[in-house]
Design an enzyme around this catalytic site. Structure first.
Site, mmCIF file in Angstrom:
data_model
loop_
_atom_site.group_PDB
_atom_site.id
_atom_site.type_symbol
_atom_site.label_atom_id
_atom_site.label_comp_id
_atom_site.label_asym_id
_atom_site.label_seq_id
_atom_site.Cartn_x
_atom_site.Cartn_y
_atom_site.Cartn_z
ATOM 1 N N ASP A 60 -3.757 -2.599 5.105
ATOM 2 C CA ASP A 60 -3.813 -3.426 3.880
ATOM 3 C C ASP A 60 -3.506 -2.555 2.664
ATOM 4 O O ASP A 60 -3.410 -1.335 2.774
ATOM 5 C CB ASP A 60 -5.233 -4.005 3.717
ATOM 6 C CG ASP A 60 -6.279 -2.901 3.723
ATOM 7 O OD1 ASP A 60 -6.767 -2.575 4.787
ATOM 8 O OD2 ASP A 60 -6.559 -2.323 2.664
ATOM 9 N N ASP B 249 -5.548 -2.342 0.017
ATOM 10 C CA ASP B 249 -6.798 -2.219 -0.716
ATOM 11 C C ASP B 249 -6.763 -3.206 -1.903
ATOM 12 O O ASP B 249 -6.353 -4.352 -1.711
ATOM 13 C CB ASP B 249 -7.040 -0.773 -1.147
ATOM 14 C CG ASP B 249 -8.509 -0.497 -1.412
ATOM 15 O OD1 ASP B 249 -9.346 -0.936 -0.610
ATOM 16 O OD2 ASP B 249 -8.833 0.145 -2.431
HETATM 17 N N1 LIG Z 1 -9.052 -0.998 2.101
HETATM 18 C C1 LIG Z 1 -9.859 -0.276 2.878
HETATM 19 N N2 LIG Z 1 -10.883 0.425 2.340
HETATM 20 C C2 LIG Z 1 -11.690 1.161 3.137
HETATM 21 N N3 LIG Z 1 -11.550 1.245 4.468
HETATM 22 C C3 LIG Z 1 -10.560 0.549 5.036
HETATM 23 N N4 LIG Z 1 -10.169 0.422 6.297
HETATM 24 C C4 LIG Z 1 -9.122 -0.395 6.342
HETATM 25 N N5 LIG Z 1 -8.788 -0.806 5.113
HETATM 26 C C5 LIG Z 1 -9.675 -0.234 4.275
#
Ligand SMILES: Nc1ncnc2[nH]cnc12
Ligand SMILES: CSC[C@H]1O[C@H](OP(=O)(O)O)[C@H](O)[C@@H]1O
Length: 315
Positions: free
Chosen positions: A220, A222
């Site tokens: 992703d 974030d």
């Molecule tokens: N955006 C994110 N923040 C922290 N850990 C994650 N693991 C997968 N995506 C994450």
């Protein structure tokens, strides 16, 4: 009969709960001085006979939240089995546009945003003090060895998965994801990836004198992109399965070569950390508790199994 030692440990993260493309040999669940590992450790075999020890970081049913992962038991159990090299996998958020979900990355730096709630040292609560070197938190030589092999494995797989190298990963406490402000700040700090798991795992591997590298699999973006939804677990799950499938293929492709390298001409690559704690453990004093030395001997028999003094005065 002396059992052959398993030299390679693989730690699977979110989505990667088993290496079921390898042949199951047996399952072991050692109780360490720091308790039991996250899950029983599976010893699995490649067609060549190479054996690896696989551990699911959050448990096979993903029942352990990132702050509660028993990092010391995990690393101690692997070292006790004879493991010298750990290849860890982690689902991460991307803090950079070019690292799109589905991409893989091998980080070389870490920014610690955990909150001190995770036991992060084998020496914690003992009478023995040690300051491990951690400027380069991953094993540089192992990372250099790994990069071309992972790239080749990804190319051979033909799914167009890109590999990014020399990246900086932020490790946050969680379990909630970051705010948009935090996510933007991490970018300004130089963070490229974010997860909740690389610490204290990397620190403990260093204290145990193991070679440790991480394959970060992006799920992703974030929460830093102004026009996009902030990350949710649902978003992460969309990429998790494909990333886990790719991780299993990468592992199966490179592990034979890794075993041959550890045992053969490239052995030096994987000895980078061996002996490093000699310069980190403060010299023995009459205040060192024998029970603490016994506990530490489980993970560092090199220094604590006998009654010998760790002498750094001549270093
Ligand atoms: N955006 C994110 N923040 C922290 N850990 C994650 N693991 C997968 N995506 C994450
Ligand atoms: C499921 S999203 C957050 C979760 O995923 C990552 O786990 P892992 O590193 O074990 O793959 C991240 O670190 C969080 O623990």
């Amino acid at each position: 009969m002396v059992e052959e030692k398993v030299l390679i440990g693989v730690i699977g993260g979110s989505g990667l709960y088993h290496l079921d493309n390898l042949t199951f040999v047996k399952s072991v669940n050692p109780e360490t001085p720091w308790g039991f590992p996250s899950s029983p450790i599976t010893i699995a075999s490649l067609p060549s006979g190479t054996k690896v020890a696989f551990l699911a970081r959050h448990g096979v049913g993903h029942s352990i939240n990132p702050s509660a992962v028993p990092g010391r038991a995990n690393i101690a159990a692997l070292k006790h089995l004879g493991v010298r090299v750990i290849l860890a996998f982690s689902a991460v958020g991307s803090l950079r546009e070019e690292i799109s979900p589905g991409s893989f990355a091998i980080p070389t730096q870490i920014i610690d945003r955990t909150k001190g709630v995770r036991p992060a040292s084998f020496f914690q609560d003992t009478s023995i003090v040690a300051h491990a070197m951690f400027g380069d938190p991953f094993s540089n030589k192992f990372v250099s060895w790994l990069e071309p092999r992972v790239r080749k494995a990804l190319e051979a797989e033909g799914r167009g998965v890109q590999l990014f190298t020399d990246k900086c990963i932020v490790c946050m406490e969680g379990p909630q994801f970051s705010t948009r402000a935090e996510s933007k700040m991490y970018r300004q700090w130089g963070g490229d990836l974010i997860n909740m798991s690389v610490l204290p795992e990397a620190k403990l591997a260093r204290e145990a004198e193991l070679s440790y590298a991480l394959i970060a699999t992006a799920t992703d973006y974030d929460s830093w992109r102004p026009q996009s939804e902030a990350v949710t677990a649902h978003e992460v799950f969309k990429t998790l399965k494909a990333n886990a499938d790719t991780s299993r293929l990468v592992a199966a492709t490179i592990l034979d070569e890794l075993q041959a390298a550890i045992e053969g001409n490239d052995a030096d690559v994987f000895l980078e950390e061996v002996g490093s704690m000699k310069f980190s453990i403060m010299p023995r004093s009459h205040k060192q508790n024998p029970a603490d030395r016994k506990k530490l001997a489980y993970v560092l028999p090199e220094y604590f199994s006998g009654d010998e003094t760790v002498d750094i005065s001549s270093a």
